[in-house]
Write a protein that holds these residues in place. Sequence first.
Motif, mmCIF file in Angstrom:
data_model
loop_
_atom_site.group_PDB
_atom_site.id
_atom_site.type_symbol
_atom_site.label_atom_id
_atom_site.label_comp_id
_atom_site.label_asym_id
_atom_site.label_seq_id
_atom_site.Cartn_x
_atom_site.Cartn_y
_atom_site.Cartn_z
ATOM 1 N N ILE A 21 -2.980 28.217 12.989
ATOM 2 C CA ILE A 21 -2.453 28.854 14.199
ATOM 3 C C ILE A 21 -3.361 29.993 14.681
ATOM 4 O O ILE A 21 -2.969 30.788 15.531
ATOM 5 N N GLY A 22 -4.574 30.038 14.119
ATOM 6 C CA GLY A 22 -5.588 30.944 14.641
ATOM 7 C C GLY A 22 -5.593 32.340 14.072
ATOM 8 O O GLY A 22 -6.168 33.252 14.684
ATOM 9 N N LEU A 23 -4.998 32.542 12.897
ATOM 10 C CA LEU A 23 -4.962 33.875 12.288
ATOM 11 C C LEU A 23 -6.012 33.980 11.185
ATOM 12 O O LEU A 23 -6.063 33.141 10.286
ATOM 13 N N GLU A 24 -6.813 35.018 11.250
ATOM 14 C CA GLU A 24 -7.802 35.291 10.207
ATOM 15 C C GLU A 24 -7.216 36.270 9.196
ATOM 16 O O GLU A 24 -6.398 37.129 9.539
ATOM 17 N N PHE A 25 -7.660 36.154 7.955
ATOM 18 C CA PHE A 25 -7.112 37.028 6.920
ATOM 19 C C PHE A 25 -8.101 37.200 5.781
ATOM 20 O O PHE A 25 -9.010 36.383 5.590
ATOM 21 N N ASP A 26 -7.916 38.283 5.044
ATOM 22 C CA ASP A 26 -8.639 38.526 3.799
ATOM 23 C C ASP A 26 -7.634 38.451 2.652
ATOM 24 O O ASP A 26 -6.482 38.885 2.794
ATOM 25 N N VAL A 27 -8.065 37.917 1.537
ATOM 26 C CA VAL A 27 -7.218 37.844 0.344
ATOM 27 C C VAL A 27 -7.489 39.075 -0.510
ATOM 28 O O VAL A 27 -8.606 39.247 -1.012
ATOM 29 N N GLU A 28 -6.486 39.939 -0.639
ATOM 30 C CA GLU A 28 -6.659 41.132 -1.472
ATOM 31 C C GLU A 28 -6.591 40.759 -2.943
ATOM 32 O O GLU A 28 -7.372 41.252 -3.751
ATOM 33 N N TYR A 29 -5.662 39.874 -3.304
ATOM 34 C CA TYR A 29 -5.618 39.370 -4.675
ATOM 35 C C TYR A 29 -4.720 38.133 -4.737
ATOM 36 O O TYR A 29 -3.858 37.908 -3.887
ATOM 37 N N VAL A 30 -4.977 37.311 -5.738
ATOM 38 C CA VAL A 30 -4.085 36.222 -6.137
ATOM 39 C C VAL A 30 -3.968 36.325 -7.643
ATOM 40 O O VAL A 30 -4.968 36.398 -8.350
ATOM 41 N N GLN A 31 -2.754 36.337 -8.134
ATOM 42 C CA GLN A 31 -2.562 36.485 -9.570
ATOM 43 C C GLN A 31 -1.347 35.693 -10.017
ATOM 44 O O GLN A 31 -0.482 35.342 -9.228
#
Length: 222
Positions: free
Chosen positions: A131-141
Amino acid sequence: MAQARLLVDLPDGPWVADVSRAFPDTRFQVLTATPGDDAGFALVRITSSDLDAVLTAMRAHETLAEVSVMANDGDVATVQIEAGTPLLLVAAQRSGVPIEMPVAIERGVARIDITGDHERVAEFGRQLRAIGLEFDVEYVQQRINPGGSLTERQRELLFAAVDRGYYDVPRRTTLTELADHVGIAKSTCSETLQRVERTIVREFVSDLPRQPLETDADATDS
């Protein structure tokens, strides 16, 4: 189960993106959000030194059908809004993963916490991009779920304590200041935090493997 925190760059157009960028020192926290057939409804806490101007900008924004002030303490207001269904909720519905509240938004960037199996968490990211949203992943745990049995009020106080630096070393706020910020008595604040800490520690420990504690005598025998 996986737990992820994403920092989503909201596009221009939605009210919270436009208003939060226009007032970069203002903090928005979406406490609850419910999608409707043609609109979404949310309860939002706003913290700003220019609160009147922020509320004026919200009322003037074309994407907001309703802005009702439920509480106003000078620099902090809680408002109920009606707007088009947020894109973040659309992505959550399509991926089948709930967004954890509150969602904090500053300068057009939303901090999103989600929990689910790894595939659903990954699908949430794919839906955001679709849907056109950019994002950064701060963490996955991997998720260990301390605090899963906290009440909503306990969660709100815990988030406020963390956000205001009560658990920083050294502390950036005192118990008295924290109590004043959330509008409760200092004794109530202290007792509630003690209950929160007890719950989180017990739940965290219950997920850890237990090993016998080696005593001095055991070390000597070996």
